[in-house]
Design an enzyme around this catalytic site. Structure first.
Site, PDB file in Angstrom:
ATOM      1  N   ARG A 166      58.761  41.120   5.722  1.00 17.18           N
ATOM      2  CA  ARG A 166      59.480  41.908   6.732  1.00 17.18           C
ATOM      3  C   ARG A 166      60.812  41.252   7.054  1.00 17.18           C
ATOM      4  O   ARG A 166      61.823  41.908   7.240  1.00 17.18           O
ATOM      5  CB  ARG A 166      58.648  42.031   8.006  1.00 17.18           C
ATOM      6  CG  ARG A 166      57.551  43.069   7.968  1.00 17.18           C
ATOM      7  CD  ARG A 166      56.443  42.756   6.973  1.00 17.18           C
ATOM      8  NE  ARG A 166      55.324  43.656   7.090  1.00 17.18           N
ATOM      9  CZ  ARG A 166      54.222  43.390   7.809  1.00 17.18           C
ATOM     10  NH1 ARG A 166      54.089  42.239   8.437  1.00 17.18           N
ATOM     11  NH2 ARG A 166      53.244  44.259   7.875  1.00 17.18           N
ATOM     12  N   ASP A 195      54.578  42.587   0.960  1.00 17.62           N
ATOM     13  CA  ASP A 195      54.086  43.559   1.943  1.00 17.62           C
ATOM     14  C   ASP A 195      54.851  44.847   1.699  1.00 17.62           C
ATOM     15  O   ASP A 195      55.610  44.935   0.720  1.00 17.62           O
ATOM     16  CB  ASP A 195      54.281  43.026   3.378  1.00 17.62           C
ATOM     17  CG  ASP A 195      53.238  43.572   4.345  1.00 17.62           C
ATOM     18  OD1 ASP A 195      53.164  44.802   4.495  1.00 17.62           O
ATOM     19  OD2 ASP A 195      52.488  42.779   4.946  1.00 17.62           O
ATOM     20  N   HIS A 265      49.303  47.920   2.467  1.00 17.03           N
ATOM     21  CA  HIS A 265      50.533  47.122   2.626  1.00 17.03           C
ATOM     22  C   HIS A 265      51.309  47.005   1.312  1.00 17.03           C
ATOM     23  O   HIS A 265      51.884  45.956   1.031  1.00 17.03           O
ATOM     24  CB  HIS A 265      50.197  45.722   3.156  1.00 17.03           C
ATOM     25  CG  HIS A 265      49.851  45.711   4.615  1.00 17.03           C
ATOM     26  ND1 HIS A 265      50.808  45.609   5.606  1.00 17.03           N
ATOM     27  CD2 HIS A 265      48.662  45.803   5.261  1.00 17.03           C
ATOM     28  CE1 HIS A 265      50.218  45.633   6.800  1.00 17.03           C
ATOM     29  NE2 HIS A 265      48.909  45.756   6.623  1.00 17.03           N
ATOM     30  N   ASP A 327      43.667  44.084   4.157  1.00 14.74           N
ATOM     31  CA  ASP A 327      43.723  44.520   5.559  1.00 14.74           C
ATOM     32  C   ASP A 327      44.352  45.897   5.714  1.00 14.74           C
ATOM     33  O   ASP A 327      45.142  46.338   4.878  1.00 14.74           O
ATOM     34  CB  ASP A 327      44.543  43.526   6.395  1.00 14.74           C
ATOM     35  CG  ASP A 327      45.981  43.412   5.906  1.00 14.74           C
ATOM     36  OD1 ASP A 327      46.176  43.301   4.683  1.00 14.74           O
ATOM     37  OD2 ASP A 327      46.903  43.444   6.736  1.00 14.74           O
ATOM     38  N   GLU A 328      43.964  46.537   6.790  1.00 13.57           N
ATOM     39  CA  GLU A 328      44.626  47.741   7.312  1.00 13.57           C
ATOM     40  C   GLU A 328      44.905  48.808   6.253  1.00 13.57           C
ATOM     41  O   GLU A 328      45.990  49.373   6.186  1.00 13.57           O
ATOM     42  CB  GLU A 328      45.950  47.349   7.999  1.00 13.57           C
ATOM     43  CG  GLU A 328      45.728  46.447   9.188  1.00 13.57           C
ATOM     44  CD  GLU A 328      47.017  46.063   9.893  1.00 13.57           C
ATOM     45  OE1 GLU A 328      46.974  45.890  11.120  1.00 13.57           O
ATOM     46  OE2 GLU A 328      48.053  45.910   9.236  1.00 13.57           O
ATOM     47  N   TRP A 395      41.042  37.592  11.609  1.00  7.55           N
ATOM     48  CA  TRP A 395      42.293  37.754  12.355  1.00  7.55           C
ATOM     49  C   TRP A 395      42.176  38.684  13.550  1.00  7.55           C
ATOM     50  O   TRP A 395      42.822  38.496  14.574  1.00  7.55           O
ATOM     51  CB  TRP A 395      43.410  38.254  11.436  1.00  7.55           C
ATOM     52  CG  TRP A 395      43.214  39.656  10.893  1.00  7.55           C
ATOM     53  CD1 TRP A 395      42.456  40.010   9.817  1.00  7.55           C
ATOM     54  CD2 TRP A 395      43.774  40.869  11.397  1.00  7.55           C
ATOM     55  NE1 TRP A 395      42.521  41.366   9.623  1.00  7.55           N
ATOM     56  CE2 TRP A 395      43.331  41.925  10.572  1.00  7.55           C
ATOM     57  CE3 TRP A 395      44.633  41.169  12.472  1.00  7.55           C
ATOM     58  CZ2 TRP A 395      43.700  43.256  10.784  1.00  7.55           C
ATOM     59  CZ3 TRP A 395      45.002  42.494  12.682  1.00  7.55           C
ATOM     60  CH2 TRP A 395      44.532  43.519  11.846  1.00  7.55           C
ATOM     61  N   TYR A 420      48.127  34.224  16.800  1.00  4.65           N
ATOM     62  CA  TYR A 420      49.219  35.048  16.253  1.00  4.65           C
ATOM     63  C   TYR A 420      50.515  34.712  16.969  1.00  4.65           C
ATOM     64  O   TYR A 420      50.740  35.079  18.118  1.00  4.65           O
ATOM     65  CB  TYR A 420      48.866  36.532  16.359  1.00  4.65           C
ATOM     66  CG  TYR A 420      48.234  37.039  15.082  1.00  4.65           C
ATOM     67  CD1 TYR A 420      47.532  36.164  14.257  1.00  4.65           C
ATOM     68  CD2 TYR A 420      48.349  38.359  14.677  1.00  4.65           C
ATOM     69  CE1 TYR A 420      46.959  36.600  13.076  1.00  4.65           C
ATOM     70  CE2 TYR A 420      47.780  38.807  13.495  1.00  4.65           C
ATOM     71  CZ  TYR A 420      47.087  37.916  12.704  1.00  4.65           C
ATOM     72  OH  TYR A 420      46.515  38.353  11.535  1.00  4.65           O
ATOM     73  N   TRP A 470      53.864  36.706  11.787  1.00  6.45           N
ATOM     74  CA  TRP A 470      54.285  37.955  11.147  1.00  6.45           C
ATOM     75  C   TRP A 470      55.720  38.212  11.567  1.00  6.45           C
ATOM     76  O   TRP A 470      56.100  37.886  12.689  1.00  6.45           O
ATOM     77  CB  TRP A 470      53.364  39.101  11.574  1.00  6.45           C
ATOM     78  CG  TRP A 470      51.964  38.858  11.148  1.00  6.45           C
ATOM     79  CD1 TRP A 470      50.940  38.390  11.921  1.00  6.45           C
ATOM     80  CD2 TRP A 470      51.418  39.019   9.838  1.00  6.45           C
ATOM     81  NE1 TRP A 470      49.803  38.264  11.173  1.00  6.45           N
ATOM     82  CE2 TRP A 470      50.073  38.639   9.892  1.00  6.45           C
ATOM     83  CE3 TRP A 470      51.948  39.453   8.625  1.00  6.45           C
ATOM     84  CZ2 TRP A 470      49.243  38.672   8.781  1.00  6.45           C
ATOM     85  CZ3 TRP A 470      51.124  39.496   7.513  1.00  6.45           C
ATOM     86  CH2 TRP A 470      49.781  39.110   7.605  1.00  6.45           C
TER      87      TRP A 470
HETATM   88  C1  TNX Z   1      48.454  43.037  11.642  1.00  4.60           C
HETATM   89  S1  TNX Z   1      47.062  40.609  10.534  1.00  4.60           S
HETATM   90  C2  TNX Z   1      48.750  42.804  10.303  1.00  4.60           C
HETATM   91  C3  TNX Z   1      50.136  42.567   9.898  1.00  4.60           C
HETATM   92  C4  TNX Z   1      51.086  42.761  11.032  1.00  4.60           C
HETATM   93  C5  TNX Z   1      50.519  42.124  12.273  1.00  4.60           C
HETATM   94  C6  TNX Z   1      51.430  42.175  13.449  1.00  4.60           C
HETATM   95  C7  TNX Z   1      46.990  41.542   9.388  1.00  4.60           C
HETATM   96  C8  TNX Z   1      46.021  41.188   8.400  1.00  4.60           C
HETATM   97  N1  TNX Z   1      47.791  42.634   9.361  1.00  4.60           N
HETATM   98  O1  TNX Z   1      50.488  43.383   8.820  1.00  4.60           O
HETATM   99  O2  TNX Z   1      52.288  42.182  10.677  1.00  4.60           O
HETATM  100  O3  TNX Z   1      49.329  42.777  12.612  1.00  4.60           O
HETATM  101  O4  TNX Z   1      50.930  41.405  14.495  1.00  4.60           O
END
Ligand code: TNX
Length: 736
Positions: A166, A195, A265, A327-328, A395, A420, A470
């Site tokens: 980022r 990312d 991501h 993640d995510e 996390w 964090y 991050w």
């Molecule tokens: C979650 S922590 C994310 C990151 C973001 C962050 C911002 C994680 C595994 N994924 O992609 O940058 O929150 O706090």
């Protein structure tokens, strides 16, 4: 009576002695396990020689002494006094532990391995004046107090994580960063190297990943994001550069764990090699506001590409652990993709989460084939079993890390609420806040053993702790990376190194503010200073400086204090407390954020009735953050539009009656986080509602109007593409 006087005299003497000894006590960070302070000193000057078998550490110490103190040590044992740094693999000293003995004529560092020898040197440096960390110090002579220290780490994994996607950091910063963390006995650098917003590692077989995927801007495959605006922004590290960084870190006992974040991501890959993504028209966003950023699970060709990437990665990074994300993931992509759906049917899968497990299991095989171990974020435990060696980074919360342990996976703990470092440090500072406001104290507290009731077997799976940064919000202010890391990483380092029984926040804070700040300063770190607490009571402004000896300066015209502002010496009597601003100063070269009294309204905003019209369609407005939010003058509220803005987009605020005012501050983006803002645009204002005057350009989402007459309307006008797939607007801040 006489006896009483004697007792008093003894008591006073005792206190004096205690305070003078306390003064001499070395204020070390992280606190070693055992320190015995003796009388006497060892003098380091040009008459000292150095010997031993810890070749790197000997060179390292010589270099520090020559740069930080203009002292040159001789090699061998010919000097009047001697320093010996010895590695003896047969010794009983724990892994990464060391014994440091300082006698008037000899300093000995003994360790069973390289890591311990390096940390012995680090502790020795902390026994010297802080200038030792500077380049160009001229002390000539240093007195080191006689001590016996026996030390070893509590956790084998002590990490610092940095996202360079980022925000991109040049190589020099990466080298500085490695130095800084090594001074704190951190032994792992988790390098989040890809990312959505930039791929930053050269992969020879797929050159477009960095030729295209490392850059964002209006004419790049990746659009602007996170403050990079309408210019070409980005960068990457070549394989040669990475190899050198890895070597530099290894010398300093730091393992670099690379992370290629997949299957989510992954916007940077998918924009450069579109065949990698799912085939669908899904427009739902990932939590980070990205669309179509997920690898397709159903396309077999993707696995060959990942094999190739991993094959190059393991050549660059010798670390046992290889992090491949997890993640995510926005699984809507998979739901709407014919390849993924056909694959699910073929495999008899019912839910998309099983696709994640399938992907992770294949990643395990790819990584294991190279003799390495897979790491993933804590979501990877959800879809089914994993290899016992697969390591989880917990996390989301302490509990999510604990769940991974209970499922039998080795786990690194970096719960957002404690670790964090992209979280705000107070409500008034820049940063995310989804996990918490993460204070120095929160970082210090983190303790995955004490905070869970694991069985002894489970405890073995707790590898350690990591502080993580991050970088969505790191584009500004300048050197904000250092501000976010330090001193919070000092607290994490002690949480990871020092035994639980020895941990004491007040003691840590005392060591930090009275000695370690000086070290951080000499290391060249622009660290965060805490701000003073200010309250207004009974006509008096009362200030509590944030630590003993802190210098607080203030202004009386609501401007930011600087080094020429008067120093706070005692309570201030005033009837206009809202005009006062305060800040903490360190050596006139570093200062805290500016604050006013916390218990009064510092600004008196006007709240005239206002209505909004705009270029956005109603269905583009986010239901949870409706347009009417920005007519309330509740400054925490905002209006969110679910699309990127383009030249010509506008928002018009029209007042029911023309407003007499001196200044209108127009903020865009999310309050206090300031992304999703207007990066390229200007403000216009009108006295009659039809003729508009062009005002300031937006700078980082903010523009100001200083009208000369009553104002009927204010307009935000976009001149360039905005920075994200979301745009947000706020209430006007109207002042007399
Ligand atoms: C979650 S922590 C994310 C990151 C973001 C962050 C911002 C994680 C595994 N994924 O992609 O940058 O929150 O706090």
């Amino acid at each position: 009576m006489k006896i009483f006087v004697k007792i008093m005299a003894l008591a006073i003497l005792g206190t004096l002695l205690a305070s003078c000894c306390r003064q001499n006590e070395p204020y070390l960070v992280p606190q070693p396990q055992n320190v015995t302070l003796n009388t006497g000193t060892f003098t380091i000057d040009n008459n000292v020689s150095i010997l031993g078998n810890a070749d790197f550490e000997i060179e390292y110490l010589k270099d520090k002494l020559s740069k930080g103190a203009s002292v040159s040590l001789q090699e061998g044992n010919g000097g009047k006094r001697v320093i010996e740094i010895k590695i003896d693999p047969e010794s009983s000293i724990e892994n990464e532990g060391y014994r440091l003995s300082v006698l008037p004529d000899k300093i000995t560092i003994l360790a069973s391995g390289k890591g311990g020898a390096f940390y012995g040197v680090q502790t020795l440096l902390q026994l010297m004046p802080a200038e030792i960390y500077s380049e160009g110090g001229n002390l000539g002579k240093i007195k080191v107090p006689c001590v016996e220290i026996e030390d070893y780490p509590r956790f084998g994994y002590r990490g610092a994580g940095l996202d360079v996607s980022r925000t991109f950091f040049p190589l020099e910063t990466i080298y500085d960063f490695i130095d800084w963390i090594s001074y704190h006995k951190i032994n792992t650098f988790h390098w989040h190297i890809t990312d959505d917003n930039g791929w930053r590692v050269e992969i020879k077989k797929y050159p477009l990943l960095t030729e295209k995927g490392a850059w964002r801007g209006p004419d790049e495959v990746l659009p602007p994001a996170y403050g990079s605006g309408n210019k070409r922004y980005g960068g990457f590290y070549t394989q040669e550069e990475i190899k050198e960084v890895v070597k530099y870190a290894a010398d300093r006992n730091i393992t670099i764990i690379p992370e290629i974040d997949m299957p989510g991501h992954s916007k940077a890959v998918i924009e450069t090699y579109p065949q990698v993504g799912c085939t669908n028209k899904n427009k739902t966003m990932s939590v980070n506001g990205e669309v179509n950023n997920v690898w397709c699970i159903g396309k077999e060709s993707n696995y060959a590409m990942i094999e190739d990437i991993v094959a190059e990665l393991v050549e660059l990074f010798p670390s046992r652990l290889i992090h491949l994300g997890g993640d995510e993931v926005n699984m809507d992509n998979w739901k709407n993709c014919p390849h993924c759906q056909a694959f699910m049917r073929k495999m008899g899968m019912k839910e998309e989460i099983e696709l994640l497990n399938y992907f992770v299991r294949r990643m395990e095989k790819i990584v294991n084939k190279h003799g390495r171990v897979l790491v993933g974020w804590d979501e990877i435990i959800k879809g089914g079993d994993l290899e016992p060696s697969t390591t989880v980074y917990g996390w989301g919360s302490m509990k999510r890390g604990a769940n991974a342990v209970r499922q039998g996976q080795p786990t690194v703990f970096l719960p957002g609420q404690y670790c964090y470092l992209d979280m705000k440090q107070s409500p008034y500072e820049r940063g995310h806040n989804w996990a918490a406001i993460v204070t120095l104290d929160s970082c210090y507290k983190v303790d995955p053993i004490k905070m869970n009731d694991f069985t002894p077997e489970e405890e073995k799976l707790v590898l350690g702790i990591q502080g993580n940064l991050w970088c969505e919000l790191l584009d500004r202010p300048e050197r904000f990376m250092e501000y976010q890391f330090f001193p919070r990483l000092c607290a994490i380092s002690e949480a990871a190194w020092t035994s639980a029984e020895l941990k004491n926040f007040d003691d840590f804070y005392g060591r930090l503010t009275s000695a370690h700040y000086d070290r951080l300063h000499n290391m060249g770190i622009k660290f965060r200073l805490p701000f003073p607490e200010v309250v207004y009571e009974d006509g008096i402004l009362k200030v509590t400086p944030p630590y003993e000896g802190a210098v607080v300066r203030y202004t009386t015209d609501a401007s930011d204090p600087d080094t020429s502002s008067q120093q706070y010496k005692g309570e201030i009597k005033t009837a206009e407390p809202e005009k006062y601003r305060f800040a903490t100063f360190y050596k006139d070269c570093n200062q805290s954020i500016t604050v006013g009294a916390s218990n009064i309204e510092l600004y008196h905003y006007l709240t005239p009735e206002v209505s909004i019209s705009s270029s956005y369609k109603e269905n583009e407005s986010n239901k949870s953050f409706p347009m009417k939010n920005i007519t309330t003058y509740d400054m925490k509220k905002y209006w969110r539009v679910n699309r990127r803005s383009y030249p010509g987009d506008f928002v018009l605020y029209t007042f029911a009656e023309p407003v007499e005012c001196g200044k209108i501050t127009v903020e865009t983006g999310v309050p206090n986080i300031t992304f999703y803002s207007c990066t390229e645009g200007h403000v216009e204002y009108s006295y009659n509602g039809t003729d508009f005057i062009k005002g300031d350009e937006f700078v980082y989402g903010t523009a100001t109007v200083r009208p000369e007459d009553k104002v009927k309307a204010v307009k935000i006008v976009f001149d360039g593409m905005s920075d994200a797939l979301i745009t947000s607007f706020q209430n006007l801040r109207i002042e007399k």
